[in-house]
Write an enzyme that holds these catalytic residues in place. Structure first.
Site, PDB file in Angstrom:
ATOM      1  N   LYS A 224       0.843  -1.196   0.000  1.00 36.82           N
ATOM      2  CA  LYS A 224       0.000   0.000   0.000  1.00 36.82           C
ATOM      3  C   LYS A 224       0.879   1.248   0.000  1.00 36.82           C
ATOM      4  O   LYS A 224       2.015   1.200   0.477  1.00 36.82           O
ATOM      5  CB  LYS A 224      -0.851   0.020   1.280  1.00 36.82           C
TER       6      LYS A 224
ATOM      7  N   ARG B  22     -10.505 -11.239   1.816  1.00 33.44           N
ATOM      8  CA  ARG B  22     -11.338 -12.307   1.239  1.00 33.44           C
ATOM      9  C   ARG B  22     -10.645 -13.666   1.337  1.00 33.44           C
ATOM     10  O   ARG B  22     -11.309 -14.696   1.377  1.00 33.44           O
ATOM     11  CB  ARG B  22     -11.714 -11.929  -0.197  1.00 33.44           C
TER      12      ARG B  22
HETATM   13  N1  BES Z   1      -8.265  -3.440   4.210  1.00 33.84           N
HETATM   14  C1  BES Z   1      -8.370  -3.089   2.845  1.00 33.84           C
HETATM   15  C2  BES Z   1      -9.644  -2.336   2.522  1.00 33.84           C
HETATM   16  C3  BES Z   1      -9.695  -0.896   2.934  1.00 33.84           C
HETATM   17  C4  BES Z   1      -9.080   0.085   2.188  1.00 33.84           C
HETATM   18  C5  BES Z   1     -10.429  -0.530   4.032  1.00 33.84           C
HETATM   19  C6  BES Z   1      -9.184   1.403   2.569  1.00 33.84           C
HETATM   20  C7  BES Z   1     -10.537   0.799   4.399  1.00 33.84           C
HETATM   21  C8  BES Z   1      -9.916   1.763   3.674  1.00 33.84           C
HETATM   22  C9  BES Z   1      -8.350  -4.336   1.984  1.00 33.84           C
HETATM   23  O1  BES Z   1      -7.584  -5.392   2.456  1.00 33.84           O
HETATM   24  C10 BES Z   1      -7.762  -3.935   0.672  1.00 33.84           C
HETATM   25  O2  BES Z   1      -6.629  -3.575   0.645  1.00 33.84           O
HETATM   26  N2  BES Z   1      -8.554  -4.006  -0.384  1.00 33.84           N
HETATM   27  C11 BES Z   1      -8.115  -3.602  -1.676  1.00 33.84           C
HETATM   28  C12 BES Z   1      -8.649  -4.577  -2.683  1.00 33.84           C
HETATM   29  C13 BES Z   1      -8.091  -4.385  -4.065  1.00 33.84           C
HETATM   30  C14 BES Z   1      -6.641  -4.761  -4.080  1.00 33.84           C
HETATM   31  C15 BES Z   1      -8.871  -5.241  -5.023  1.00 33.84           C
HETATM   32  C16 BES Z   1      -8.647  -2.198  -1.931  1.00 33.84           C
HETATM   33  O3  BES Z   1      -9.783  -1.913  -1.570  1.00 33.84           O
HETATM   34  O4  BES Z   1      -7.901  -1.389  -2.461  1.00 33.84           O
HETATM   35 MN    MN Z   2      -5.544  -5.264   1.873  1.00 36.36          MN
END
Ligand code: BES
Ligand code: MN
Ligand code: ZN
Length: 500
Positions: free
Chosen positions: A263, A337
């Protein structure tokens, strides 16, 4: 927090000893003739206390009132949302005076929904995080009293809402803890502590047991971390042994770096909140142990870190889930997931009445719904309607999203049965479609709480959502099954407040 409910008119409230007295005033009431009521009437007349919810008028040592500080707070039309607005404003206003005992009195008749709203809002406004402060300032408000014209009929609802508040606060507490103070093992310890409550049991599995169960997707996410994973199984048995339980599954990523699909640095600290689904399950069990409703609930929490090291999962890796389905991990940041799919598969063994997973799953859900409503996905209309109604009742709202099969198109993989991501479009829905493949044929719902579980910015912190929604749903299920079942034998616990 010490919560109290008392029968009090405004005249009686004037004699109560407390550090701050908050009087909730609805539009159009005709107050009686005591000191407080007279202030209300005069302020109204002079235009100093407008009807709009959240408008305040502060008084200092008014004649005939025992409390040194008095705040008159408008609650507008008296609807739950307006009561919440008024109470939040008033408690925040008196907080600076460091009051130990606060009394909140309704100037007009209070109903269940109004009282529930007032208690939840007052607790929200008085919560203080202390776990990692060097000089934990004792939480300033120690006692919250509520005065209503007739306490008797509201007592049961009051006990339920104060138990709910304790659950919300537990969820906030664990949500707020930084990753190094909220590891999978510490989360498991918190769950084990809940087993001290009546009818609550807890079992914790470690990496070897999880591996043995065949949870290859969950294990794969955890493999890049020095912290060992935990799989927490909580059980609350308030119903008969043969009654099918509701299973709650909470995402427990104690820190989400994104893994190799790292991230960006900005705001990455907020990924300590990626276990808020898990925390909401802990909060629910805390309240169940208190309320003792007549139903069975199972809580499943897969918990680990999503880290980056020599052993970490790589984009393109194919893992085998407990269901036997293989998954191509195209993005290691779509880890929620992966841990949930194995927990959902594990849920089958309970022969559940319904399975609800709760997860900070997608940034896309934040884009879609912001911080107001959680995303609700459900394979079953009746379950969806029940959760929507529960959200309304608890003022912890959700919004139903679609699950058309067309959304699953992008999850196709050339190298496995399914990929863990689809394109950018409809990201909250494609994530839900992925989970649905593992929800088998049981009645299933998914709550994406990425936008609602915490607040960013100056007010950064966990909200404790959706503990309120979940409890409201569960208590309604208990009422329904009590209505259907043959009359139960008297329960052993004196704390039992179930409808028997
Ligand atoms: N924990 C995150 C989701 C999230 C992002 C929650 C921002 C709150 C604020 C999750 O694990 C994630 O990183 N999801 C990705 C999925 C993508 C790679 C398909 C996302 O939402 O960017
Ligand atoms: Mn994630
Ligand atoms: Zn995550």
């Amino acid at each position: 927090m010490d919560f109290q409910l008392k029968t009090l008119s405004t005249a009686q409230a004037a004699n109560e000893k407390c550090d701050a007295l908050i009087v909730l005033v609805a539009a159009g009431i005709t107050p009686s003739k005591d000191a407080i009521a007279t202030s209300i009437a005069e302020a109204r007349k002079a235009g100093d206390l407008p009807d709009k919810a959240g408008k305040l008028l502060a008084l200092y040592r008014p004649a005939g009132v025992a409390a040194p500080r008095v705040v008159l707070a408008s609650v507008g039309d008296g609807k739950p949302v307006s009561v919440r607005t008024g109470v939040l404003a008033a408690v925040n206003a008196v907080k600076s005076g460091d009051p130990k005992r606060v009394l909140i009195v309704f100037a007009q008749a209070a109903d269940v929904v109004g009282l529930r709203s007032a208690v939840t809002a007052a607790a929200d406004a008085s919560y203080v995080y202390t776990a990692t402060k060097s000089k934990p300032e004792p939480r300033s408000i120690r006692q919250l009293g509520f005065g209503v014209t007739e306490a008797g009929p509201l007592r049961e609802a009051f006990d339920q809402v104060t138990a709910t508040v304790a659950g919300i606060e537990l969820a906030k507490e664990w949500g707020n803890r930084p990753g190094n103070h909220c590891t999978p093992s510490l989360l498991a310890d918190a769950a084990r502590k809940l087993a001290a409550l009546p009818r609550v049991k807890c079992e914790v599995l470690g990496p070897k047991e999880v591996e043995k169960l065949g949870m290859g997707a969950f294990s794969a996410v955890a493999q890049g971390s020095a912290e060992p994973l935990r799989f927490i199984v909580l059980r609350y048995q308030g119903g008969s042994k043969d009654e099918a339980p509701v299973v709650l599954v909470g995402k427990g990523i104690t820190f989400d770096t994104g893994g190799v699909s790292l991230k960006p640095a900005a705001e990455m600290d907020e990924m300590k909140f990626d276990m808020c689904g898990a925390a909401s399950v802990l909060g629910v069990f805390r309240a169940l142990g208190d309320i003792q409703p007549a139903l069975n609930v199972v809580g499943l929490i897969p918990t680990c870190e999503n880290m980056n090291d020599g052993r970490a999962l790589k984009p393109g890796d194919v893992v085998t889930s407990m269901s036997g389905q293989t998954i191509e991990v195209l993005n290691t940041d779509a880890e929620g997931r992966l841990i949930l799919c194995d927990a959902l598969n594990y849920a089958k063994r309970f022969d559940p009445a319904a399975v609800i997973d709760i997860a900070t799953l997608t940034g896309a859900c934040v884009v879609a719904l912001g911080g107001v409503r959680s995303g609700l996905f459900a394979s079953d209309d009746a379950l969806a309607a029940a959760l929507e109604a529960a959200g309304e009742e608890a003022q912890d709202r959700c919004w139903r999203m679609p699950l058309d099969e067309d959304y699953a198109e992008g999850l196709k993989s050339n190298f496995a049965d399914v990929a863990n991501i689809a394109g950018r479009a409809g990201g909250a829905v494609t994530a839900a479609k992925f989970l649905q493949r593992f929800a088998g044929d049981f009645t299933w719902a998914h709550l994406d709480i990425a936008g609602t579980a915490w607040k960013s910015g100056a007010a950064k912190g966990a909200t404790g959502r959706p503990v309120g929604l979940l409890l409201s749903y569960l208590l309604e299920q208990a009422r329904k099954s009590a209505g259907k079942a043959a009359p139960r034998k008297a329960r052993k616990s004196t704390k039992s407040r179930s409808a028997t």
